[in-house]
Structures are given as C-alpha cells and as structure tokens.
Design an enzyme around this catalytic site. Structure first.
Site, short mmCIF file in Angstrom:
data_model
loop_
_atom_site.label_atom_id
_atom_site.label_comp_id
_atom_site.label_asym_id
_atom_site.label_seq_id
_atom_site.Cartn_x
_atom_site.Cartn_y
_atom_site.Cartn_z
N LYS A 61 0.80 -1.39 -0.07
CA LYS A 61 0.09 -0.08 -0.18
C LYS A 61 1.15 1.62 0.17
CE LYS A 61 -4.72 -1.68 1.63
NZ LYS A 61 -5.19 -1.98 2.42
N ARG A 86 -2.85 -9.82 5.51
CA ARG A 86 -3.35 -10.62 3.47
C ARG A 86 -2.58 -9.79 3.19
NH1 ARG A 86 -6.63 -6.72 0.19
NH2 ARG A 86 -8.08 -8.30 -1.62
#
Length: 294
Positions: A231, A265
């Site tokens: 991210k 995740r």
C-alpha cells in the site's frame, strides 16, 4: 513449499468463530481479478490466470484465498455488480472445488456476495463494513459465512480517498464498535474486524494501527485482520515503487502479528511466511538468553 508456520503468539478462540488450522498469524492470499489493480496491473484479470495464481498461493501456504473483482485503489472506477460477478464466480468455483483452503470474496455489494457464496465462498470481506450496501449484513447473516468488517471513513470510495481523514486508533476502534453493535448478533459472532489500512488514513496512522492491533482486538473482542501489502504508506515508509514493496510489507506484517493481528492479507505469501518463520525461530531461540551490551 514454505516450512512450518510460526507461533508468533498464542491466542484463544472466540465462541462461534472457526479459526483455520494452526496458530496465528494466518496468511490471506490476494487474488485480484481486475484489469486495474494498483498492485499487479491486471496480471490476473483472466479467469485462468487468477485460478492458477490462487493455486500458487495455496501451495505457498496461504490459509485463506481472497478473490476480488473490483479495484478499490484511489481513482478506480466503480464496477457494476454483474461485471464483478462475471469476474469472480468462475475463479471462486474453481478454487473452492479444490477444497484445500477456504475462499473469501472481496466485495462491498450484497448481490456479489450472494453469487460468490453460491459459488463456494465461505467468507465475505467487505471493506466498507456494510456502509456501501445495507443489505450486506442480512445476506451474510442468512448464509452463515464469516464476515470481515472493514473500516472506511466515508460513504463512497471517492469520499474515502479524497483526503487523509482526521482519525486516531481510538476513533477507529470506537467506530468499529458502533458498527458491531448495529449488526445482527449471530453475524458478530462470525466477524473479523479490519481497521482498513490505507483507506483515507495517513502513513503514521497506518503504522500506529499495526502497532496496536492487539489493543484493537482486546477492545472489540473480535479477531483482527490487517492488509498492509504494497500500500501507499509502505511506499512512503520505504521510498519503493509498488512492485518492490513486498519485503517492506512483510516487515510491517510481522510487526502487526507480534502486536496481536490474527490475519494478514498479503500478495506474496511465500515471502511473508518465510520471514515470519525466521523471526519466530529467532524469538524462540532467544527466550531467556542474556542480552549483551554493545
């Protein structure tokens, strides 16, 4: 094949919730069946490629496979439910038929969740926590699936990504608690909470969430999932482009697991699991050892 999974921390089961085998952290492998994913540029947009990738993630040791058909990156265009269903259902059917791992669908739409469950998904990962589609809770409650309740500071993705919102870990915890209180009790018992790394949250806040995953878990009484992988805040931390962020992502993932996160995740399951295994082995070897000043 990666070796035995580390017991970074031992945490008891919650009533009504079936954990995967073994001890945490449990690794959630990401399969993006999208042409516009921020992380893999549509490499797995075709069903065959996505199915093969899901099988590779299973072989690498993923405990759960999360299949998504709509990008949630900043600037992504909304996808109609029919298109999303056409993308994810063939992949879920094929991976669920293998029977090796539970399959999750990553969607904010009740209609997509319903189709995915019919195709074999037993988890629904809703980044909006029911904010984008009020019918989601009823679908998941009736189906008896595990629900991942995400946190986003907005009613649409455009609103979420429009700015870094003035939030704190305490505020996110309180908002998730309010969401859980509004959900059907039977669904709460099958719910994992996800504080929504990267969704309208600045780099420092994302790191603080990872560092306080155990506080979040204790306050809400539910297992916690985090998804730091590749991210934007990982890029801010490391200065790396998206394609080079897996090692840094693994470092943050391990820190979150040590802090108390149950599910991580990730895109690169093999790298993350092997790094966590090495960390856990060193931690166990050092138990009770004297620390020498240097």
């Amino acid at each position: 094949m990666v070796g035995a999974k580390p017991e970074i921390s031992a945490r008891s089961e919650h009533a009504g919730f079936a954990f995967p085998d073994g001890a945490p952290p449990w690794w959630v492998g990401i399969v993006n069946v999208t042409p516009d994913s921020f992380s893999d540029g549509g490499r797995f947009a075709a069903a065959g490629a996505a199915i093969a990738h899901g099988r590779d993630l299973m072989a690498a040791g993923a405990d759960l496979i999360d299949v998504g058909g709509e990008s949630t990156r900043p600037g992504a265009q909304p996808v109609p439910a029919a298109v999303e269903i056409a993308r994810v259902v063939p992949v879920i059917e094929a991976l669920a038929a293998a029977g090796q791992r539970p399959i999750s669908v990553d969607t904010t739409k009740a209609e997509v969740a319903r189709a995915a469950i019919a195709a074999g998904a037993t988890w629904v990962n809703d980044i909006s926590g029911g904010r984008f589609d009020p019918a989601m809770w009823e679908v998941c409650a009736d189906a008896g699936v595990t629900y991942v309740c995400g946190h986003v500071p907005g009613a649409t993705l455009a609103e979420v990504h429009g700015q870094y919102h003035p939030l704190s870990v305490a505020a996110i915890t309180a908002q998730l608690a309010a969401t859980l209180a509004a959900m059907p009790p039977a669904l709460v018992a099958r719910t994992v909470v996800d504080p929504g790394l990267g969704f309208g949250k600045g780099p420092d806040l994302n790191l603080a969430i990872c560092a306080r995953a155990g506080d979040l878990r204790a306050a809400l009484g539910r297992p916690v999932m985090v998804g730091p992988s590749r991210k934007r805040f990982i890029g801010a931390l490391s200065g790396q482009p998206v394609a080079a962020r897996d090692a840094t992502s693994a470092g943050v993932a391990i820190a979150a697991a040590v802090a108390g996160a149950d599910f991580i995740r990730v895109h690169d399951v093999a790298l993350s699991r092997s790094a966590a295994m090495a960390f856990a082995a060193c931690a166990r070897a050092g138990d009770g050892a004297e620390v020498t000043a240097r």
